[in-house]
Design a protein around this motif. Structure first.
Motif, PDB file in Angstrom:
ATOM      1  N   GLY A  32     -28.024  29.979  14.818  1.00  0.00           N
ATOM      2  CA  GLY A  32     -27.235  30.881  15.650  1.00  0.00           C
ATOM      3  C   GLY A  32     -26.581  31.994  14.856  1.00  0.00           C
ATOM      4  N   THR A  33     -25.980  32.907  15.565  1.00  0.00           N
ATOM      5  CA  THR A  33     -25.331  34.067  14.932  1.00  0.00           C
ATOM      6  C   THR A  33     -24.035  33.693  14.222  1.00  0.00           C
ATOM      7  OG1 THR A  33     -24.204  34.599  17.007  1.00  0.00           O
ATOM      8  CG2 THR A  33     -26.302  35.698  16.590  1.00  0.00           C
ATOM      9  N   GLN A  34     -23.362  32.662  14.679  1.00  0.00           N
ATOM     10  CA  GLN A  34     -22.093  32.265  14.043  1.00  0.00           C
ATOM     11  C   GLN A  34     -22.330  31.828  12.599  1.00  0.00           C
ATOM     12  OE1 GLN A  34     -20.029  29.082  16.040  1.00  0.00           O
ATOM     13  NE2 GLN A  34     -18.151  29.414  14.890  1.00  0.00           N
ATOM     14  N   PHE A  35     -23.370  31.036  12.363  1.00  0.00           N
ATOM     15  CA  PHE A  35     -23.696  30.600  11.003  1.00  0.00           C
ATOM     16  C   PHE A  35     -24.090  31.801  10.143  1.00  0.00           C
ATOM     17  CE2 PHE A  35     -26.829  29.108   7.843  1.00  0.00           C
ATOM     18  CZ  PHE A  35     -26.020  28.242   7.128  1.00  0.00           C
ATOM     19  N   LYS A  36     -24.922  32.667  10.695  1.00  0.00           N
ATOM     20  CA  LYS A  36     -25.354  33.866   9.970  1.00  0.00           C
ATOM     21  C   LYS A  36     -24.154  34.717   9.575  1.00  0.00           C
ATOM     22  CE  LYS A  36     -27.946  38.124  10.460  1.00  0.00           C
ATOM     23  NZ  LYS A  36     -28.233  39.159  11.397  1.00  0.00           N
ATOM     24  N   GLN A  37     -23.223  34.911  10.479  1.00  0.00           N
ATOM     25  CA  GLN A  37     -22.031  35.711  10.191  1.00  0.00           C
ATOM     26  C   GLN A  37     -21.168  35.045   9.117  1.00  0.00           C
ATOM     27  OE1 GLN A  37     -20.386  36.030  14.134  1.00  0.00           O
ATOM     28  NE2 GLN A  37     -21.567  37.874  14.633  1.00  0.00           N
ATOM     29  N   ARG A  38     -21.091  33.723   9.171  1.00  0.00           N
ATOM     30  CA  ARG A  38     -20.296  32.993   8.180  1.00  0.00           C
ATOM     31  C   ARG A  38     -20.893  33.169   6.785  1.00  0.00           C
ATOM     32  NH1 ARG A  38     -15.484  30.658   8.861  1.00  0.00           N
ATOM     33  NH2 ARG A  38     -16.242  29.727  10.762  1.00  0.00           N
ATOM     34  N   VAL A  39     -22.213  33.026   6.673  1.00  0.00           N
ATOM     35  CA  VAL A  39     -22.886  33.187   5.380  1.00  0.00           C
ATOM     36  C   VAL A  39     -22.744  34.626   4.882  1.00  0.00           C
ATOM     37  CG1 VAL A  39     -25.138  33.146   4.218  1.00  0.00           C
ATOM     38  CG2 VAL A  39     -24.492  31.274   5.761  1.00  0.00           C
ATOM     39  N   GLU A  40     -22.900  35.588   5.751  1.00  0.00           N
ATOM     40  CA  GLU A  40     -22.731  36.990   5.356  1.00  0.00           C
ATOM     41  C   GLU A  40     -21.322  37.257   4.865  1.00  0.00           C
ATOM     42  OE1 GLU A  40     -23.955  39.057   8.902  1.00  0.00           O
ATOM     43  OE2 GLU A  40     -26.047  39.203   8.222  1.00  0.00           O
ATOM     44  N   ALA A  41     -20.315  36.682   5.517  1.00  0.00           N
ATOM     45  CA  ALA A  41     -18.926  36.867   5.091  1.00  0.00           C
ATOM     46  C   ALA A  41     -18.703  36.258   3.713  1.00  0.00           C
ATOM     47  CB  ALA A  41     -17.979  36.246   6.115  1.00  0.00           C
ATOM     48  N   GLU A  94     -20.438  38.593   1.197  1.00  0.00           N
ATOM     49  CA  GLU A  94     -19.670  39.835   1.032  1.00  0.00           C
ATOM     50  C   GLU A  94     -18.458  39.604   0.148  1.00  0.00           C
ATOM     51  OE1 GLU A  94     -18.760  41.160   4.983  1.00  0.00           O
ATOM     52  OE2 GLU A  94     -20.825  41.770   5.403  1.00  0.00           O
ATOM     53  N   THR A  95     -17.812  38.469   0.328  1.00  0.00           N
ATOM     54  CA  THR A  95     -16.654  38.137  -0.508  1.00  0.00           C
ATOM     55  C   THR A  95     -17.071  37.984  -1.963  1.00  0.00           C
ATOM     56  OG1 THR A  95     -15.580  37.039   1.346  1.00  0.00           O
ATOM     57  CG2 THR A  95     -14.756  36.515  -0.842  1.00  0.00           C
ATOM     58  N   TYR A  96     -18.208  37.307  -2.184  1.00  0.00           N
ATOM     59  CA  TYR A  96     -18.721  37.142  -3.545  1.00  0.00           C
ATOM     60  C   TYR A  96     -19.000  38.495  -4.195  1.00  0.00           C
ATOM     61  CZ  TYR A  96     -22.107  36.564  -7.252  1.00  0.00           C
ATOM     62  OH  TYR A  96     -22.760  36.666  -8.448  1.00  0.00           O
ATOM     63  N   VAL A  97     -19.677  39.370  -3.480  1.00  0.00           N
ATOM     64  CA  VAL A  97     -20.011  40.698  -4.019  1.00  0.00           C
ATOM     65  C   VAL A  97     -18.733  41.476  -4.336  1.00  0.00           C
ATOM     66  CG1 VAL A  97     -21.041  42.940  -3.429  1.00  0.00           C
ATOM     67  CG2 VAL A  97     -22.283  40.816  -2.950  1.00  0.00           C
ATOM     68  N   GLU A  98     -17.767  41.415  -3.446  1.00  0.00           N
ATOM     69  CA  GLU A  98     -16.499  42.112  -3.663  1.00  0.00           C
ATOM     70  C   GLU A  98     -15.778  41.570  -4.895  1.00  0.00           C
ATOM     71  OE1 GLU A  98     -12.246  42.677  -1.344  1.00  0.00           O
ATOM     72  OE2 GLU A  98     -14.044  42.237  -0.166  1.00  0.00           O
ATOM     73  N   MET A  99     -15.731  40.255  -5.027  1.00  0.00           N
ATOM     74  CA  MET A  99     -15.078  39.646  -6.189  1.00  0.00           C
ATOM     75  C   MET A  99     -15.788  40.036  -7.484  1.00  0.00           C
ATOM     76  SD  MET A  99     -14.324  35.858  -4.574  1.00  0.00           S
ATOM     77  CE  MET A  99     -14.108  35.095  -6.155  1.00  0.00           C
ATOM     78  N   ASN A 100     -17.112  40.037  -7.462  1.00  0.00           N
ATOM     79  CA  ASN A 100     -17.890  40.393  -8.639  1.00  0.00           C
ATOM     80  C   ASN A 100     -17.684  41.858  -9.011  1.00  0.00           C
ATOM     81  OD1 ASN A 100     -19.660  39.475 -10.655  1.00  0.00           O
ATOM     82  ND2 ASN A 100     -21.382  40.448  -9.634  1.00  0.00           N
ATOM     83  N   ASN A 101     -17.646  42.738  -8.019  1.00  0.00           N
ATOM     84  CA  ASN A 101     -17.397  44.162  -8.280  1.00  0.00           C
ATOM     85  C   ASN A 101     -15.999  44.382  -8.858  1.00  0.00           C
ATOM     86  OD1 ASN A 101     -19.932  44.847  -7.357  1.00  0.00           O
ATOM     87  ND2 ASN A 101     -19.245  45.401  -5.312  1.00  0.00           N
ATOM     88  N   ASP A 102     -15.008  43.677  -8.317  1.00  0.00           N
ATOM     89  CA  ASP A 102     -13.645  43.787  -8.839  1.00  0.00           C
ATOM     90  C   ASP A 102     -13.571  43.320 -10.290  1.00  0.00           C
ATOM     91  OD1 ASP A 102     -12.774  44.768  -6.416  1.00  0.00           O
ATOM     92  OD2 ASP A 102     -11.771  42.914  -5.792  1.00  0.00           O
ATOM     93  N   LEU A 103     -14.256  42.223 -10.585  1.00  0.00           N
ATOM     94  CA  LEU A 103     -14.264  41.700 -11.948  1.00  0.00           C
ATOM     95  C   LEU A 103     -14.927  42.690 -12.904  1.00  0.00           C
ATOM     96  CD1 LEU A 103     -13.610  39.330 -13.824  1.00  0.00           C
ATOM     97  CD2 LEU A 103     -15.840  38.378 -13.239  1.00  0.00           C
ATOM     98  N   ASP A 104     -16.037  43.275 -12.489  1.00  0.00           N
ATOM     99  CA  ASP A 104     -16.709  44.271 -13.331  1.00  0.00           C
ATOM    100  C   ASP A 104     -15.822  45.492 -13.571  1.00  0.00           C
ATOM    101  OD1 ASP A 104     -18.996  42.743 -13.635  1.00  0.00           O
ATOM    102  OD2 ASP A 104     -20.094  43.768 -12.035  1.00  0.00           O
ATOM    103  N   ALA A 105     -15.146  45.947 -12.547  1.00  0.00           N
ATOM    104  CA  ALA A 105     -14.254  47.098 -12.692  1.00  0.00           C
ATOM    105  C   ALA A 105     -13.097  46.767 -13.632  1.00  0.00           C
ATOM    106  CB  ALA A 105     -13.717  47.530 -11.325  1.00  0.00           C
TER     107      ALA A 105
END
Length: 77
Positions: free
Chosen positions: A8-17, A20-31
């Motif tokens: 379902g879409t709820q699981f897909k949205q949860r995984v995407e969230a 996205e959090t992982y990517v944001e954290m990784n970008n912040d760490l690199d910066a």
């Protein structure tokens, strides 16, 4: 129910969230890493200039005849 949730879409949205959090954290760490490395490089250059100027001042004084004691920390290692 599990199959419906996983497809379902709820699981897909949860995984995407989560991703996205992982990517944001990784970008912040690199910066942050780049910022700290820049700061460290600047400080390293300041220390090099400091030691060069102290060594030069001691050399100037010895050159005009001052009898200074040896300063072990300024000697080549």
């Amino acid at each position: 129910m599990v199959f419906n949730y996983l497809t379902g879409t709820q699981f897909k949205q949860r995984v995407e969230a989560i991703l996205e959090t992982y990517v944001e954290m990784n970008n912040d760490l690199d910066a942050e890493r780049r910022s700290l490395e820049k700061s460290w490089a600047k400080r390293e250059k300041q220390i090099e200039r400091f030691v060069k100027n102290i060594s030069g001042m001691c050399g100037d004084l010895q050159g005009i005849g001052a009898n200074l004691p040896d300063i072990k920390l300024l000697e080549m290692q």
